[in-house]
Write a protein that holds these residues in place. Structure first.
Motif, PDB file in Angstrom:
ATOM      1  N   ILE A  76      24.982  44.499  -1.013  1.00 10.91           N
ATOM      2  CA  ILE A  76      23.842  44.068  -1.814  1.00 10.91           C
ATOM      3  C   ILE A  76      23.046  45.278  -2.286  1.00 10.91           C
ATOM      4  CG2 ILE A  76      23.716  41.896  -0.518  1.00 10.91           C
ATOM      5  CD1 ILE A  76      21.181  42.989   0.853  1.00 10.91           C
ATOM      6  N   SER A  77      22.406  45.139  -3.439  1.00 15.94           N
ATOM      7  CA  SER A  77      21.511  46.190  -3.923  1.00 15.94           C
ATOM      8  C   SER A  77      20.175  46.072  -3.197  1.00 15.94           C
ATOM      9  CB  SER A  77      21.285  46.033  -5.429  1.00 15.94           C
ATOM     10  OG  SER A  77      20.462  44.894  -5.677  1.00 15.94           O
ATOM     11  N   ARG A  78      19.274  47.007  -3.481  1.00 13.31           N
ATOM     12  CA  ARG A  78      17.927  46.922  -2.907  1.00 13.31           C
ATOM     13  C   ARG A  78      17.260  45.594  -3.266  1.00 13.31           C
ATOM     14  NH1 ARG A  78      17.441  52.506  -4.857  1.00 13.31           N
ATOM     15  NH2 ARG A  78      16.412  51.589  -6.656  1.00 13.31           N
ATOM     16  N   GLY A  79      17.575  45.032  -4.418  1.00 14.59           N
ATOM     17  CA  GLY A  79      17.019  43.753  -4.852  1.00 14.59           C
ATOM     18  C   GLY A  79      17.887  42.565  -4.494  1.00 14.59           C
ATOM     19  N   ALA A  80      18.887  42.748  -3.650  1.00 17.87           N
ATOM     20  CA  ALA A  80      19.799  41.710  -3.151  1.00 17.87           C
ATOM     21  C   ALA A  80      20.836  41.258  -4.184  1.00 17.87           C
ATOM     22  CB  ALA A  80      19.053  40.521  -2.577  1.00 17.87           C
ATOM     23  N   ALA A  81      21.041  42.026  -5.257  1.00 21.05           N
ATOM     24  CA  ALA A  81      22.095  41.686  -6.220  1.00 21.05           C
ATOM     25  C   ALA A  81      23.460  41.907  -5.572  1.00 21.05           C
ATOM     26  CB  ALA A  81      21.977  42.548  -7.472  1.00 21.05           C
TER      27      ALA A  81
ATOM     28  N   GLY B  13      30.848  33.605  -3.083  1.00 23.16           N
ATOM     29  CA  GLY B  13      29.751  34.235  -3.772  1.00 23.16           C
ATOM     30  C   GLY B  13      28.402  33.634  -3.442  1.00 23.16           C
ATOM     31  N   GLU B  14      27.520  33.766  -4.419  1.00 25.22           N
ATOM     32  CA  GLU B  14      26.112  33.434  -4.234  1.00 25.22           C
ATOM     33  C   GLU B  14      25.905  32.047  -3.628  1.00 25.22           C
ATOM     34  OE1 GLU B  14      22.019  33.584  -6.852  1.00 25.22           O
ATOM     35  OE2 GLU B  14      23.885  33.132  -7.910  1.00 25.22           O
ATOM     36  N   LYS B  15      26.487  31.022  -4.214  1.00 27.20           N
ATOM     37  CA  LYS B  15      26.276  29.646  -3.738  1.00 27.20           C
ATOM     38  C   LYS B  15      26.887  29.441  -2.353  1.00 27.20           C
ATOM     39  CE  LYS B  15      24.779  25.468  -4.365  1.00 27.20           C
ATOM     40  NZ  LYS B  15      23.344  25.209  -4.352  1.00 27.20           N
ATOM     41  N   ILE B  16      28.044  30.016  -2.110  1.00 23.06           N
ATOM     42  CA  ILE B  16      28.686  29.876  -0.794  1.00 23.06           C
ATOM     43  C   ILE B  16      27.844  30.567   0.271  1.00 23.06           C
ATOM     44  CG2 ILE B  16      30.766  30.361   0.567  1.00 23.06           C
ATOM     45  CD1 ILE B  16      31.055  28.175  -1.672  1.00 23.06           C
ATOM     46  N   TYR B  17      27.319  31.755  -0.039  1.00 23.40           N
ATOM     47  CA  TYR B  17      26.420  32.425   0.913  1.00 23.40           C
ATOM     48  C   TYR B  17      25.216  31.534   1.225  1.00 23.40           C
ATOM     49  CZ  TYR B  17      28.686  37.052   0.436  1.00 23.40           C
ATOM     50  OH  TYR B  17      29.552  38.111   0.456  1.00 23.40           O
ATOM     51  N   GLU B  18      24.633  30.954   0.204  1.00 24.11           N
ATOM     52  CA  GLU B  18      23.461  30.103   0.388  1.00 24.11           C
ATOM     53  C   GLU B  18      23.787  28.908   1.288  1.00 24.11           C
ATOM     54  OE1 GLU B  18      21.072  27.037  -2.447  1.00 24.11           O
ATOM     55  OE2 GLU B  18      21.471  29.025  -3.297  1.00 24.11           O
ATOM     56  N   LEU B  19      24.922  28.261   1.042  1.00 19.67           N
ATOM     57  CA  LEU B  19      25.311  27.090   1.831  1.00 19.67           C
ATOM     58  C   LEU B  19      25.730  27.448   3.254  1.00 19.67           C
ATOM     59  CD1 LEU B  19      27.359  25.221  -0.922  1.00 19.67           C
ATOM     60  CD2 LEU B  19      25.094  24.563  -0.026  1.00 19.67           C
TER      61      LEU B  19
ATOM     62  N   TYR C  53      23.143  36.862  -6.543  1.00 20.47           N
ATOM     63  CA  TYR C  53      22.292  37.456  -5.518  1.00 20.47           C
ATOM     64  C   TYR C  53      22.623  36.891  -4.143  1.00 20.47           C
ATOM     65  CZ  TYR C  53      19.499  39.213  -9.346  1.00 20.47           C
ATOM     66  OH  TYR C  53      19.098  39.873 -10.473  1.00 20.47           O
ATOM     67  N   PHE C  54      22.406  37.709  -3.120  1.00 21.31           N
ATOM     68  CA  PHE C  54      22.501  37.252  -1.737  1.00 21.31           C
ATOM     69  C   PHE C  54      21.225  36.476  -1.433  1.00 21.31           C
ATOM     70  CE2 PHE C  54      22.597  37.590   2.893  1.00 21.31           C
ATOM     71  CZ  PHE C  54      23.950  37.376   3.135  1.00 21.31           C
ATOM     72  N   PRO C  55      21.316  35.394  -0.647  1.00 25.80           N
ATOM     73  CA  PRO C  55      20.101  34.615  -0.366  1.00 25.80           C
ATOM     74  C   PRO C  55      19.080  35.420   0.433  1.00 25.80           C
ATOM     75  CG  PRO C  55      21.943  33.805   0.945  1.00 25.80           C
ATOM     76  CD  PRO C  55      22.490  34.838   0.013  1.00 25.80           C
TER      77      PRO C  55
END
Length: 167
Positions: free
Chosen positions: A9-14, A103-109, A132-134
């Protein structure tokens, strides 16, 4: 079964831009591949089909989470239509550890199920990022730095390897 999530992830969670990882960090890639040994992998379809997908999933046990009926994974593996179904498949495997790769949605779930996060924090911002990472609550996680890597001729950005353990 231990559930880990791994991401850069970047500093901004990208975590992504245009369907790809926005940096090349060979030593982080080596760290990732080392972590995958002996684990059951869980990925969303878009991450699975990313440019790194074939290298990551070929020859490793995995499930692809997708809403698409009739989806056939190009690199083998199973299909699930929810993260809960993917975790059930992982539990039925002979592996005691499942790693979620995005990706993003799978990390969130998957975040509510995670015991540990292995995050490579890349010292950069990502203009036009679209994944983005959650956000994680630091009240629920204990962080430790397990390594640092400077910017050098092979790495355009410095990065830190962080381990977050659920408290």
């Amino acid at each position: 079964m231990k559930v880990q999530m791994i991401a850069a992830i970047s500093r901004g969670a990208a975590i992504g831009r245009g369907g790809d990882v926005p940096w090349e960090l060979p030593d982080d890639e080596a760290f990732l591949l080392d972590q995958l040994d002996g684990a059951f992998l869980i990925s969303g379809r878009k991450s699975y089909e990313s440019p790194q997908g074939e290298m990551i999933f070929t020859g490793r046990p995995h499930t692809v989470v997708t809403r698409q009926n009739g989806y056939v994974p190009a690199f083998g593996g199973a299909v699930a239509h929810s993260v809960e179904q993917a975790f059930e498949q992982a539990k039925q495997s002979r592996y005691g550890r499942a790693i979620v790769l995005g990706g993003e949605k799978i990390y969130e779930l998957a975040l509510p199920y995670a015991d540990e996060l292995l995050l490579t924090v890349v010292d950069t911002e990502v203009p036009e990022a679209d994944a983005y990472f959650p956000r994680i609550s630091h009240q629920n996680w204990s962080a430790s730095c397990i390594g640092r890597h400077p910017k050098d001729e092979r790495h355009a950005h410095a990065f830190a390897l962080m381990r977050y353990t659920r408290t």
